[in-house]
Design a protein around this motif. Sequence first.
Motif, PDB file in Angstrom:
ATOM      1  N   PRO A   6       8.378 -48.522  80.874  1.00  0.00           N
ATOM      2  CA  PRO A   6       6.757 -48.086  79.891  1.00  0.00           C
ATOM      3  C   PRO A   6       6.775 -48.554  78.442  1.00  0.00           C
ATOM      4  N   ASP A   7       5.581 -49.095  78.248  1.00  0.00           N
ATOM      5  CA  ASP A   7       5.664 -49.574  76.760  1.00  0.00           C
ATOM      6  C   ASP A   7       5.775 -48.213  75.644  1.00  0.00           C
ATOM      7  N   ASP A   8       5.587 -47.204  76.102  1.00  0.00           N
ATOM      8  CA  ASP A   8       5.904 -46.124  74.959  1.00  0.00           C
ATOM      9  C   ASP A   8       7.555 -46.091  74.729  1.00  0.00           C
ATOM     10  N   PHE A   9       8.276 -46.752  75.683  1.00  0.00           N
ATOM     11  CA  PHE A   9       9.888 -46.799  75.294  1.00  0.00           C
ATOM     12  C   PHE A   9      10.220 -47.743  74.392  1.00  0.00           C
ATOM     13  N   LYS A  10       9.247 -48.766  73.970  1.00  0.00           N
ATOM     14  CA  LYS A  10       9.510 -49.896  73.208  1.00  0.00           C
ATOM     15  C   LYS A  10       9.077 -49.622  71.543  1.00  0.00           C
ATOM     16  N   CYS A  11      10.050 -50.115  71.066  1.00  0.00           N
ATOM     17  CA  CYS A  11       9.593 -49.879  69.448  1.00  0.00           C
ATOM     18  C   CYS A  11       8.623 -50.722  68.782  1.00  0.00           C
ATOM     19  N   PRO A  12       7.373 -50.317  68.352  1.00  0.00           N
ATOM     20  CA  PRO A  12       6.406 -51.112  67.934  1.00  0.00           C
ATOM     21  C   PRO A  12       6.838 -52.431  67.088  1.00  0.00           C
ATOM     22  N   ILE A  13       8.014 -52.244  66.492  1.00  0.00           N
ATOM     23  CA  ILE A  13       8.429 -53.380  65.558  1.00  0.00           C
ATOM     24  C   ILE A  13       9.344 -54.401  66.040  1.00  0.00           C
ATOM     25  N   SER A  14      10.379 -53.975  66.999  1.00  0.00           N
ATOM     26  CA  SER A  14      11.080 -54.809  67.526  1.00  0.00           C
ATOM     27  C   SER A  14      10.886 -55.232  68.887  1.00  0.00           C
ATOM     28  N   LEU A  15       9.885 -54.383  69.668  1.00  0.00           N
ATOM     29  CA  LEU A  15       9.486 -54.516  70.813  1.00  0.00           C
ATOM     30  C   LEU A  15      10.497 -54.360  71.913  1.00  0.00           C
ATOM     31  N   GLU A  16      11.797 -53.885  71.512  1.00  0.00           N
ATOM     32  CA  GLU A  16      12.894 -53.672  72.681  1.00  0.00           C
ATOM     33  C   GLU A  16      13.017 -52.148  72.729  1.00  0.00           C
ATOM     34  N   ILE A  17      13.821 -51.739  73.856  1.00  0.00           N
ATOM     35  CA  ILE A  17      13.828 -50.183  74.354  1.00  0.00           C
ATOM     36  C   ILE A  17      14.432 -49.471  73.023  1.00  0.00           C
ATOM     37  N   MET A  18      14.112 -48.440  72.790  1.00  0.00           N
ATOM     38  CA  MET A  18      14.495 -47.819  71.520  1.00  0.00           C
ATOM     39  C   MET A  18      15.732 -46.962  72.107  1.00  0.00           C
ATOM     40  N   SER A  19      16.726 -47.285  71.375  1.00  0.00           N
ATOM     41  CA  SER A  19      18.094 -46.170  71.437  1.00  0.00           C
ATOM     42  C   SER A  19      18.262 -45.268  70.571  1.00  0.00           C
ATOM     43  N   ASP A  20      17.559 -45.126  69.622  1.00  0.00           N
ATOM     44  CA  ASP A  20      17.455 -43.790  68.671  1.00  0.00           C
ATOM     45  C   ASP A  20      16.043 -43.428  67.954  1.00  0.00           C
ATOM     46  N   PRO A  21      15.144 -43.072  68.989  1.00  0.00           N
ATOM     47  CA  PRO A  21      13.545 -42.930  68.652  1.00  0.00           C
ATOM     48  C   PRO A  21      13.527 -41.950  67.555  1.00  0.00           C
ATOM     49  N   VAL A  22      12.742 -42.133  66.523  1.00  0.00           N
ATOM     50  CA  VAL A  22      12.317 -41.343  65.525  1.00  0.00           C
ATOM     51  C   VAL A  22      10.995 -41.297  65.139  1.00  0.00           C
ATOM     52  N   ILE A  23      10.488 -40.234  64.701  1.00  0.00           N
ATOM     53  CA  ILE A  23       9.034 -40.088  64.362  1.00  0.00           C
ATOM     54  C   ILE A  23       8.876 -40.148  62.903  1.00  0.00           C
ATOM     55  N   LEU A  24       7.765 -40.860  62.584  1.00  0.00           N
ATOM     56  CA  LEU A  24       7.647 -41.283  60.996  1.00  0.00           C
ATOM     57  C   LEU A  24       6.374 -40.013  60.694  1.00  0.00           C
ATOM     58  N   SER A  25       6.212 -39.859  59.269  1.00  0.00           N
ATOM     59  CA  SER A  25       5.421 -38.945  59.366  1.00  0.00           C
ATOM     60  C   SER A  25       3.574 -39.275  59.626  1.00  0.00           C
ATOM     61  N   SER A  26       3.406 -40.470  59.792  1.00  0.00           N
ATOM     62  CA  SER A  26       2.355 -41.034  60.306  1.00  0.00           C
ATOM     63  C   SER A  26       1.992 -40.599  61.855  1.00  0.00           C
ATOM     64  N   GLY A  27       2.973 -40.052  62.414  1.00  0.00           N
ATOM     65  CA  GLY A  27       3.058 -39.441  63.950  1.00  0.00           C
ATOM     66  C   GLY A  27       3.570 -40.560  64.987  1.00  0.00           C
ATOM     67  N   HIS A  28       3.860 -41.820  64.493  1.00  0.00           N
ATOM     68  CA  HIS A  28       4.113 -43.054  65.257  1.00  0.00           C
ATOM     69  C   HIS A  28       5.737 -42.869  65.411  1.00  0.00           C
ATOM     70  N   THR A  29       6.255 -43.347  66.717  1.00  0.00           N
ATOM     71  CA  THR A  29       7.612 -43.354  66.895  1.00  0.00           C
ATOM     72  C   THR A  29       8.045 -44.888  66.777  1.00  0.00           C
ATOM     73  N   PHE A  30       9.417 -44.983  66.065  1.00  0.00           N
ATOM     74  CA  PHE A  30      10.057 -46.211  66.090  1.00  0.00           C
ATOM     75  C   PHE A  30      11.672 -46.131  66.467  1.00  0.00           C
ATOM     76  N   ASP A  31      12.160 -47.190  66.648  1.00  0.00           N
ATOM     77  CA  ASP A  31      13.376 -47.242  66.636  1.00  0.00           C
ATOM     78  C   ASP A  31      14.153 -46.972  65.221  1.00  0.00           C
ATOM     79  N   ARG A  32      15.231 -46.085  65.353  1.00  0.00           N
ATOM     80  CA  ARG A  32      15.595 -45.687  63.738  1.00  0.00           C
ATOM     81  C   ARG A  32      16.067 -47.136  62.880  1.00  0.00           C
ATOM     82  N   SER A  33      16.755 -47.988  63.702  1.00  0.00           N
ATOM     83  CA  SER A  33      17.115 -49.287  62.729  1.00  0.00           C
ATOM     84  C   SER A  33      16.200 -50.011  62.388  1.00  0.00           C
ATOM     85  N   SER A  34      14.994 -50.245  63.305  1.00  0.00           N
ATOM     86  CA  SER A  34      13.923 -51.008  62.958  1.00  0.00           C
ATOM     87  C   SER A  34      13.149 -50.496  61.747  1.00  0.00           C
ATOM     88  N   ILE A  35      12.989 -49.114  61.823  1.00  0.00           N
ATOM     89  CA  ILE A  35      12.144 -48.287  60.770  1.00  0.00           C
ATOM     90  C   ILE A  35      12.735 -48.319  59.443  1.00  0.00           C
TER      91      ILE A  35
END
Length: 363
Positions: A6-35
């Motif tokens: 599913p697209d929601d499993f992919k980090c919006p920055i790296s486009l890879e499956i997230m191993s450590d998803p984190v939520i930014l204050s904007s409400g969007h989720t990224f992989d920790r290493s990418s953000i």
Amino acid sequence: MTTEFPDDFKCPISLEIMSDPVILSSGHTFDRSSIQRWLDAGHRTCPITKLPLPENPSLIPNHALRSLISNFTNTPLPKLHPNPEPKTLISTLASQSSSLEQKLELLDQLNRLSKRNPMFRQKITESGAVSAVLNCVDSEVEVLKEKSLNLLLNLSLDDDNKVGLVAEGLIGRIVTVLSSGSSSSRAIAATLLTSLAVVEVNKATIGAYPFAIRALVSLLRDGKGREQREAATALYTICSFRDNCRRAVECGVVPILIRIADSGPDRAVEVLGLLSKCKEGRDQMMKFNGCVEILVRVLRNGSSRGVQYALLTLYCLCYCSEDVCLKARNEGVVEICMVLKEDDNEKVRRNADNLAQVLLRNS
């Protein structure tokens, strides 16, 4: 069998499956290493919304998403291939030796990656993609034209690209498509003009471009469904620049809008509201037999937004013409305004009050 994540499993920055998803204050989720790399580079805006972030943004673990990803990946899945570099994709797209099938596949891939990822859009633009995509817009193959317009629309989502796309000669291509493209291509082209016109300087450029507004007016008159809606929306955005109101009136848009307002999208009434603020627009509305009656029908039967702009249009007409005031009073507009002054919508209440005051003052 290939399994799609599913697209929601992919980090919006790296486009890879997230191993450590984190939520930014904007409400969007990224992989920790990418953000974290994004923040370490000094950025203090959300990569997706571009809204400002606190000086020391918190990264909140998204345990629910992490659990979903973990459960989903318990079964053996094929290894994902990394996304190719935009320069590689663009060079293939621009190559004369590339087949139509290759170009269509590349455009599908570029559209998919650029639709939700601002970082990838930036990479595409920096790779010199625009000229190659514009050449595809010039193609006689409608499906190639359509996919290219979709990609340009995705690129235009970023304000930084809007002026650059105009400088590259996009408006001329859009006008050509509006005049001779397929139904789908014309609708996308009109949407693209709306996106470009969000930037104020582009409103003037589009309005001054030969046949740009005329092509939209023709699409509004002759188009169906989506074409008509997108043409009306583009005119609404472009006509917020005052000089473009006069140009649109000169292209004969007023009678077309009045006819559409009687049975079509609310956007037609919204454009009339803008045009009623200029003398040329009001003059054309007053010449149209039945204009007041049509606007009153919108007051009685339209949506909240349609009512809001019908009130505005009638206010501008009545303020400048006693004859229109008389027609409006005879149509029961005063009584309608009294009811609408209690409406839930604050703008409807205000416009109804303004119109009632004009009608009662001149009664």
